[in-house]
Design an enzyme around this catalytic site. Structure first.
Site, PDB file in Angstrom:
ATOM      1  N   PRO A 148       3.508  -3.529  10.361  1.00 22.69           N
ATOM      2  CA  PRO A 148       3.403  -4.324   9.153  1.00 22.69           C
ATOM      3  C   PRO A 148       1.966  -4.603   8.736  1.00 22.69           C
ATOM      4  CG  PRO A 148       3.977  -5.695  10.990  1.00 22.69           C
ATOM      5  CD  PRO A 148       3.982  -4.306  11.494  1.00 22.69           C
ATOM      6  N   SER A 204      -0.047 -34.988  36.931  1.00 25.90           N
ATOM      7  CA  SER A 204       0.110 -33.519  37.025  1.00 25.90           C
ATOM      8  C   SER A 204       1.395 -33.040  36.343  1.00 25.90           C
ATOM      9  CB  SER A 204       0.036 -33.035  38.476  1.00 25.90           C
ATOM     10  OG  SER A 204       0.833 -33.812  39.332  1.00 25.90           O
ATOM     11  N   ASP A 246       0.820  -1.212   0.000  1.00 26.95           N
ATOM     12  CA  ASP A 246       0.000   0.000   0.000  1.00 26.95           C
ATOM     13  C   ASP A 246       0.853   1.260   0.000  1.00 26.95           C
ATOM     14  OD1 ASP A 246      -2.429  -1.128  -0.118  1.00 26.95           O
ATOM     15  OD2 ASP A 246      -2.851  -1.065   2.025  1.00 26.95           O
ATOM     16  N   LYS A 257       3.198   2.145   2.602  1.00 22.56           N
ATOM     17  CA  LYS A 257       3.469   2.721   3.928  1.00 22.56           C
ATOM     18  C   LYS A 257       4.888   3.215   4.062  1.00 22.56           C
ATOM     19  CE  LYS A 257       3.014  -0.425   6.858  1.00 22.56           C
ATOM     20  NZ  LYS A 257       2.792  -1.571   5.995  1.00 22.56           N
TER      21      LYS A 257
END
Lengths: 330, 639
Positions: free
Chosen positions: B121, B552, B44, B46
């Site tokens: 990002p 456990s 785009d 940026k």
């Protein structure tokens, strides 16, 4: 220490444009607009207090440069009226400028802090020096020296004066940067940092490098030094000094350890330094800027970025600093 | 398209620097600070936009520019032209991939403001980075490629910015040069985006048509190419939008105490960052959660005492009275203190490769408070592309969901909507110390206020005294087939013969009743242990010596049970049998089944066993018989 020529004009500036907060003008409902320097100061102080509250054995790395000077000043503010509750650590190479050693000892004393000076014993024994050993000099005295010092004293958090605007790889550095127990830095495995919440938890043997000046720029540093009248090494201001020219760098002959080549004669030039390191590795610039505003003016008008005077970033191509960080350099 | 010369940046003040440096410095000393993020999809533009802002504000020096030009020719994507993106893409590995993969912070300045830009990002799998960048931002610039319009990623970024409480959204419709600066294209995108924005509760946004590459409407508007545009340039908008910390001053005082400053007996100062409000000497304050009140005596700084301090400043306060106040407490306006509670509903953004384990204990850090917390099964996860609510059992990396969170003691908080600093928290894994989630508190749950402890007439001490013994929980842990049940039974027999009141809780037996609804997934195993822990605790309260025999396998859950009990009553007994030996014995034939793939999540085979680091008792079954082991344990407990 001799009074610095900068003080006169620095004082003038701060008198004309006081940075410090003045009280609200009568009306408590009026918004106080904090300046960018006030907000940066508040953030740095907040970071230092978090470290002191959460780390068990913090230290402040002190390199005597202008960024260290600002960091130390902020530490004094953060813990006032107590002295900063940690020592200063200078990882020494024995090759710093004489003016730096003088200010180092004075600054620590003024702050009421313990000063630890560490010199890598192996580098000392082998006589490692910047003239004969090239990159090995930085590697042994600084990179190795720092690791040894942190290990010897068992520091689990170390403040450093690095800024994100200095260099591309630093733009992505966290404020709290985690190092493995061998001091390695893994850029892919750093913790997300949200809001101003710092996760300082770590396993035994791991350590944190903390960068309280992350969000300051070079101009911010200079403005703050002026506004707060912070004492810095006079080498940042222009004066006539003995110099020689080598490989395109203008070097200052600071003491008689400087090996002159046959026929080489130191020449007096009006010079100053943009960054300070080991004197045989730090290039000066020719300048007439003898006061802080003049230095800033020159910096803003000049077109060369800050670290250019240091040979260190040019190793290993464009990714020099990133590689050094992975190896444990600050 | 004719190549347009870059518009002269409006915010470069070379002349002033040269003519009157002091005037220039004065101007720049009084600037405000705005933090913003840029977000957009891959490609785009940026990084190009940020590179342009740095370039236009002269934050690029000559040597960097020379390197940039060389790089542009070598790896650039803009042919022979300067690729601004290369200025911004930092780490070597990323440069090779051509993708920004982390949050990078950039700085530039105009005469009015200094800006800190978080470059986050657009890559799908990195939601966590955008959330990180957004958490400190006052404003978000959402980039849209004018050729592509509103995409799934646009929605996601807008939702995240809104979720993180960013009040100012800029829709920057980029690459207008590639659609011939067509107004209809711009209007259509703004309309589409408006529908979506309203649907997720965004009340207002500012749309600007730009070209990061050519420079249109970045510093001056309208550019010659967009005469139809009537709004501000991007820079002008950034210079004039309201800054969050100024709005924060309007609220009542909140200061989370970071550190108590005690240089000597005469001085006791409380250091912290003012999150909201203002403070003056003489102001009445309340320390929360204790509720104690006092008045502010001084605001102490290195430069002398202040008459007033405001949100955004780091200060040290002294109080008129000696009252308890320490790190984690919040100093607040006396007449409007924040709430304290131990159960919340919160939005969570999961940031770790290890998914959320409901019921497991995590460290929760909020302001300066750190407490143990558990997260319940999420109410739902939000599909960030469609905004649908999905039913889920857990949250994985980059998932966003809503869940209830319980802390083991009340914390002071405010809803995130009201206060980022008292409403935002992180969760930290107790073993790896990694930050695994970011949370935003919605509200406290009424339950926390309405379920009270019933005071009991007969205390646990009285129960124990009647039985003439010290209650304890002997917690046996070890691999399946290690000998837990065998040794536990022997221990109980021996204690019984000594007139001790005991009870043995066995793993297999409990699963026939109390826990028959649970399976063997990690989450179910944790719930299994939690319930057994609670039952063991009730029995210890009744004065019994409780013996439990459960695999456990996870350290965190054993620690959880240890914390339920008074100091010294939890005795961890590690029945240490090597896997090979336990598998060779294979009393119940389970290892064989697990190896054949018929049993999933079997400890030691495809599910881990985390050995105790410092058990009270360790039994090496290769070195002693069960009989000897039982004697040793009984000696330690009774002896």
């Amino acid at each position: 220490m001799v009074a610095l020529p900068r003080l006169a004009s620095a004082k003038k500036i701060s008198a004309r444009f006081p940075l410090r907060f003045t009280a609200a003008m009568g009306n408590s409902l009026a918004m106080q607009r904090l300046t960018h320097l006030q907000r940066l100061e508040a953030e740095s102080i907040h970071i230092m207090r978090e470290v002191v509250a959460e780390a068990s054995n913090p230290v402040m790395l002190y390199s005597v440069g202008k960024d260290s000077a600002v960091m130390l000043h902020l530490a004094k503010k953060a813990f006032y009226p107590a002295p900063p509750p940690f020592p200063l650590l200078h990882v020494d190479t024995t090759w710093k400028f004489r003016d730096m050693y003088a200010l180092r000892d004075k600054a620590a004393k003024d702050a009421g802090m313990e000063l630890l000076v560490y010199q890598n014993p192996e580098a000392k024994e082998r006589g490692i020096n910047p003239f004969d050993h090239g990159p090995l000099h930085t590697d042994m005295w600084k990179t190795e020296g720092l690791k040894q010092a942190l290990d010897q004293y068992g520091f689990d958090a170390a403040f450093g004066g690095a800024r994100r605007d200095e260099e591309k790889s630093r733009a992505k550095e966290r404020i709290f940067s985690f190092r493995t127990n061998s001091h390695g830095w893994d850029p892919k495995n750093q913790r997300p940092e949200l809001w101003n919440l710092y996760n300082a938890r770590k396993a035994k043997g791991e350590s944190i490098r903390v960068f309280p000046l992350s969000n300051w720029t070079e101009l911010d540093i200079w403005q703050y030094i002026m506004a707060e009248n912070i004492e810095i090494v006079p080498l940042y201001m222009a004066a006539k000094r003995p110099t020689v020219e080598r490989d395109g760098l203008l070097l200052m002959v600071d003491d008689d350890r400087f090996p002159l080549e046959p026929g080489e004669e130191p020449v007096m030039r009006s010079i100053r330094f943009r960054t300070l390191g080991c004197y045989p590795l730090t290039g000066a610039i020719e300048s007439e800027a003898a006061t802080l505003p003049e230095v800033v003016q020159e910096m803003l008008l000049t077109t060369t970025s800050e670290r250019q005077g240091r040979a260190i970033d040019k190793d290993a191509g464009g990714a020099g600093m990133e590689k050094k960080k992975q190896e444990g350099y600050f | 398209m004719a190549d347009q010369a870059s518009p002269e940046p409006a915010y470069v003040t070379d002349a002033l620097i040269a003519e009157d440096i002091e005037a220039y410095l004065a101007l720049h000393q009084h600037k405000g600070l705005l933090r913003f993020i840029t977000c957009g999809s891959v490609d785009d533009g940026k990084s190009t936009l940020i590179g342009r802002l740095l370039y236009d504000s002269k934050m690029i020096f000559e040597d960097q520019l020379a390197a940039l030009e060389a790089d542009s020719k070598r790896v650039g994507t803009q042919g022979q032209e300067i690729d601004f993106a290369l200025l911004v893409d930092g780490l070597a590995a990323e440069r090779e991939q051509g993708i920004t993969i982390d949050v990078a912070y950039r700085f530039f300045s105009t005469e009015k403001r200094k800006f800190i830009v978080a470059d986050t990002p657009g890559h799908e799998q990195y939601t966590r980075n955008m959330v990180t960048g957004a958490s400190t931002a006052d404003l978000a610039v959402i980039l849209i490629d004018a050729r592509k319009g509103v995409l799934v990623q646009t929605r996601r970024h807008s939702y995240l910015a809104h979720l993180l409480g960013i009040r100012h959204l800029v829709l920057a419709v980029n690459k207008m040069d590639l659609v011939d600066y067509d107004q209809a294209t711009f209007d259509k995108i703004v309309e589409d985006y408006g529908h979506f924005a309203r649907s997720i509760g965004i009340e207002a946004f500012t749309a600007i048509p730009i070209s990061g590459f050519k420079g249109d409407n970045i510093t001056q508007a309208p550019s010659a190419n967009t005469p139809w545009y009537g709004g501000s340039s991007l820079i002008h908008h950034l210079e004039t939008v309201e800054i969050a910390n100024e709005a924060d001053q309007a609220g009542p005082l909140r200061l989370a105490v970071q550190w108590v400053n005690r240089p000597n007996l005469d001085f006791r100062g409380f250091a912290g960052l003012i999150a909201e409000g203002t403070v003056k000497p003489g102001d009445a304050v309340r320390v929360v959660p204790s509720g104690k009140t006092s008045t502010v005596a001084r605001i102490v700084t290195l430069d002398g005492d202040l008459d007033e301090a405001v949100a955004g400043q780091s200060v040290t306060l002294t109080l008129a009275d000696e009252i308890d106040c320490s790190r984690g407490d919040v100093i607040a306006a006396a007449d409007a203190p924040p709430e304290a509670a131990d159960q919340f509903e919160a939005a969570l953004v999961w940031m770790s490769d290890e998914p959320l384990i409901p019921g497991r204990g995590y460290w929760l850090k909020l302001a300066t408070q750190t407490v143990n917390a558990t997260v319940h099964e999420p109410k739902y996860e939000v599909n960030v592309n469609t905004m649908e609510h999905l039913a889920v059992k857990t949250l994985a990396l980059n998932a966003i969901g809503v869940a209830e969170v319980t802390t083991d003691k009340p914390i002071v908080f405010e809803p995130y909507e009201t206060s980022r600093q008292l409403g935002g928290f992180i969760l930290v894994d107790k073993l790896t110390n990694a930050t695994v989630a970011a949370g935003m508190i919605h509200f406290s749950l009424r339950r926390a206020q309405n379920v009270h402890w019933q005071a009991l007439e007969i205390s646990r001490e009285q129960h124990a005294r009647l039985k003439n013994q010290k209650p304890a929980v002997l917690w046996f842990t070890g691999l399946s087939g290690s000998g837990k049940s065998t040794i536990a039974n022997l221990v109980e027999k021996k204690l019984h013969r000594m007139n001790r009141h005991t009870f043995l809780l066995d793993g297999d037996n409990v699963r026939h009743g109390l826990n028959k609804d649970l399976g063997f997934t990690e989450a179910d195993r944790i719930e299994n242990i939690r319930r057994v822990g609670e039952v063991a605790k009730l029995m210890a309260d009744a004065g019994l010596i409780v013996i439990t025999a459960f695999i456990s396998p996870f350290r965190a859950e054993r620690e959880m049970v240890r914390k339920m009990l008074p100091e010294g009553e939890f005795v961890e007994v590690h029945i240490d049998t090597p896997l090979a030996l336990a598998e060779a014995r294979d009393v119940k034939g389970l290892y064989k089944k697990a190896r054949a793939g018929e049993l999933k999540n079997f400890t030691g085979i495809d599910s881990p066993y985390q050995e105790p680091e410092r058990p009270e008792i360790r039994i090496d079954t290769t070195a002693m018989t069960p009989e000897q082991a039982a004697d040793l344990i009984v000696d330690k407990v009774v002896g």
